[in-house]
Design an enzyme around this catalytic site. Structure first.
Site, PDB file in Angstrom:
ATOM      1  N   ASP A   8       0.850  -1.187   0.000  1.00 45.34           N
ATOM      2  CA  ASP A   8       0.000   0.000   0.000  1.00 45.34           C
ATOM      3  C   ASP A   8       0.887   1.239   0.000  1.00 45.34           C
ATOM      4  OD1 ASP A   8      -2.383   1.424  -0.039  1.00 45.34           O
ATOM      5  OD2 ASP A   8      -2.738   1.260   2.105  1.00 45.34           O
ATOM      6  N   GLY A   9       0.339   2.322  -0.501  1.00 47.50           N
ATOM      7  CA  GLY A   9       1.019   3.605  -0.507  1.00 47.50           C
ATOM      8  C   GLY A   9       0.168   4.657   0.166  1.00 47.50           C
ATOM      9  N   GLU A  51       2.324   3.829  -4.168  1.00 44.94           N
ATOM     10  CA  GLU A  51       1.677   2.541  -4.484  1.00 44.94           C
ATOM     11  C   GLU A  51       2.614   1.685  -5.335  1.00 44.94           C
ATOM     12  OE1 GLU A  51      -1.105   1.426  -3.235  1.00 44.94           O
ATOM     13  OE2 GLU A  51      -2.391   3.137  -2.781  1.00 44.94           O
ATOM     14  N   ASP A  73      -4.378  -2.422  -3.144  1.00 41.05           N
ATOM     15  CA  ASP A  73      -5.673  -1.746  -3.255  1.00 41.05           C
ATOM     16  C   ASP A  73      -5.619  -0.630  -4.299  1.00 41.05           C
ATOM     17  OD1 ASP A  73      -4.301   0.320  -1.976  1.00 41.05           O
ATOM     18  OD2 ASP A  73      -5.472   0.198  -0.129  1.00 41.05           O
ATOM     19  N   HIS A 128      -9.231  -0.510   3.044  1.00 42.47           N
ATOM     20  CA  HIS A 128      -9.983  -0.156   4.261  1.00 42.47           C
ATOM     21  C   HIS A 128     -11.268  -0.979   4.378  1.00 42.47           C
ATOM     22  CE1 HIS A 128      -7.112   3.097   4.466  1.00 42.47           C
ATOM     23  NE2 HIS A 128      -7.440   3.424   3.245  1.00 42.47           N
ATOM     24  N   ASP A 138      -1.253  -0.328   5.167  1.00 44.44           N
ATOM     25  CA  ASP A 138      -1.689   1.063   5.303  1.00 44.44           C
ATOM     26  C   ASP A 138      -1.070   1.695   6.545  1.00 44.44           C
ATOM     27  OD1 ASP A 138      -3.514   3.307   4.470  1.00 44.44           O
ATOM     28  OD2 ASP A 138      -4.324   2.905   6.476  1.00 44.44           O
TER      29      ASP A 138
END
Length: 160
Positions: A8-9, A51, A73, A128, A138
């Site tokens: 994740d970024g 990302e 994501d 999320h 995250d």
């Protein structure tokens, strides 16, 4: 060797300080799960760059060719691979279908190199939404963006 990467970024402002978080999972022949977490923060970058960097960091951490399932994501990242945007951009001299310059070509080129030795599959996960590993990525990305994991690096390839 089969490896699962979650990535994740994050960016605080877009552009702004940002970071990535990556979790690598591997189950050895004895059924023992090995876990490695990676993260880094940058002083001025974008969410999309982070990302991509998260995936790159995970792949570059592997020291031999592997079968890798990458979970992200980021539809930007997953679609670039699964919908063959990346190969089209490369064939078109780093131009989009609309003949505009592709954003982040430095990282896309680095990703191509990182993918080369591996057999990879990209899987999109909803962010999320309770996926524990995505949530952990995250947390890592946000902590890195906030400078909680060390000094913020310079994203030398970022162009505004």
């Amino acid at each position: 060797m089969n490896v699962t990467i979650y990535s994740d970024g994050s960016s605080r402002g877009n552009p702004g300080p940002g970071g990535y978080g990556t979790v690598l999972l591997y189950v050895d022949k004895n059924g023992v799960t090995h876990r490695r977490e990676l993260s880094a923060g940058y002083s001025h970058t974008t969410n999309n760059r982070m990302e991509i960097m998260g995936v790159i960091a995970g792949l570059e951490a592997l020291n031999r060719p592997c079968t890798v399932e990458i979970h992200s994501d980021s539809q930007y990242v997953v679609n670039a691979i699964n919908k063959h945007w990346l190969s089209s951009w490369q064939q078109n001299g780093w131009k989009t279908a609309n003949k505009k310059p592709v954003k982040n070509p430095d990282l896309w080129q680095r990703l191509i190199k990182a993918l080369e030795p591996h057999n990879t599959t990209f899987v999109w996960v909803k962010g999320h939404a309770g996926n524990n590993e995505n949530e952990r990525c995250d947390e890592l990305a946000c902590a890195a963006a906030d400078g909680k994991t060390g000094e913020l690096l310079e994203d030398t390839g970022f162009i505004e």
